[in-house]
Design an enzyme around this catalytic site. Structure first.
Site, PDB file in Angstrom:
ATOM      1  CE1 TYR A 259      40.035  41.613  68.238  1.00  0.00           C
ATOM      2  CE2 TYR A 259      40.894  40.582  65.954  1.00  0.00           C
ATOM      3  CZ  TYR A 259      39.885  41.327  66.607  1.00  0.00           C
ATOM      4  OH  TYR A 259      38.938  42.147  66.004  1.00  0.00           O
TER       5      TYR A 259
ATOM      6  CB  SER B 180      38.010  39.467  63.368  1.00  0.00           C
ATOM      7  OG  SER B 180      39.267  39.891  62.972  1.00  0.00           O
TER       8      SER B 180
END
Length: 245
Positions: A154, A140
């Site tokens: 995350y 990501s």
């Protein structure tokens, strides 16, 4: 380059029944690969993805929270196809809240699915991958840029994938296997819709005026899995619409 650059190749995609994963499955199959993919919940949705992909797309029930499920999925894919050429670690989850508000169960789920399951899949796949093999991790852009609060854990898990990719490049190069890490920005999926409540904040952080699509990420994965990307390894490559630049 042929019209089907992955003709004769075999692939396993973790978390391939929805969103970005389904886009990856569709593109790999369209480019000629035989594709197995895992799903954790909806068998009907997974079978629909397999049917839409056509060819020899095959859904495998496996929950990436459980090590043995991942081990079994790799073995099933390799047995079905007589080997494995491409592994795409796409399975992932995200819980967004401040570190004091996240539960340890939420944190453990991100660590287990986003990081540990990828390590397990790589370890198991190395028994089947040979010269020209490809490992592609789906990270990501938040590993590098997290412009709002609540995404620290995350982002850490996706940063771990980037570090794993860099480290393994040297281990795998002597075997003729490359490993790369794709870092998508906001992508229009049912879990993160382009018209959802968080969309305006994400668009404000982007150079483009739109979300990406699962098909665009799938095309990037297919390129990295193909013959023209043989000199790319150890890299984290952004496909993010200029997120946070």
């Amino acid at each position: 380059m042929t019209a089907r650059p992955l003709e004769g190749k075999t692939a396993l995609v973790t978390g391939g029944s929805r969103g970005v994963g389904a886009g990856i499955v569709a593109r790999l199959a369209a480019d000629g690969a035989k594709v197995a993919f895992t799903y954790a919940s909806s068998k009907d949705r997974a079978e629909a993805v397999a049917a839409a992909a056509g060819g020899d797309a095959h859904a495998i029930h496996a929950d990436s929270r459980h090590e043995q499920d991942v081990v079994s999925a790799v073995a099933q894919a390799a047995d079905r196809f007589g080997g494995l050429d491409i592994l795409v670690n796409n399975a992932g989850v995200g819980s967004f809240a401040t570190i004091t508000d996240l539960t340890m169960d939420e944190i453990d789920a991100m660590l287990t699915i986003n990081v540990r399951s990828a390590i397990v899949a790589i370890r198991e796949s190395l028994a089947h991958l040979g010269e020209g093999g490809r490992i592609i991790n789906i990270g990501s852009i938040n590993a590098d840029r997290m412009p709002f609060p609540g995404g620290s854990i995350y982002a850490m898990t996706k940063g771990a994938l980037a570090s794993l990719t860099r480290g393994l490049a040297r281990e795998l190069a002597p075997r003729g296997i490359t490993i790369t890490n794709i870092q998508p920005g906001p992508v229009d999926t049912d879990a993160n819709p382009a018209d959802g409540p968080a969309a305006s904040n994400m668009l404000a952080a982007m150079a483009t005026d739109r979300f990406g699509t699962a098909a665009e990420v799938g095309a990037f994965v297919s390129y990295l899995a193909g013959p023209d990307a043989a000199f790319i390894t150890g890299s984290s490559l952004d496909i993010d619409g200029g997120f946070g630049v």
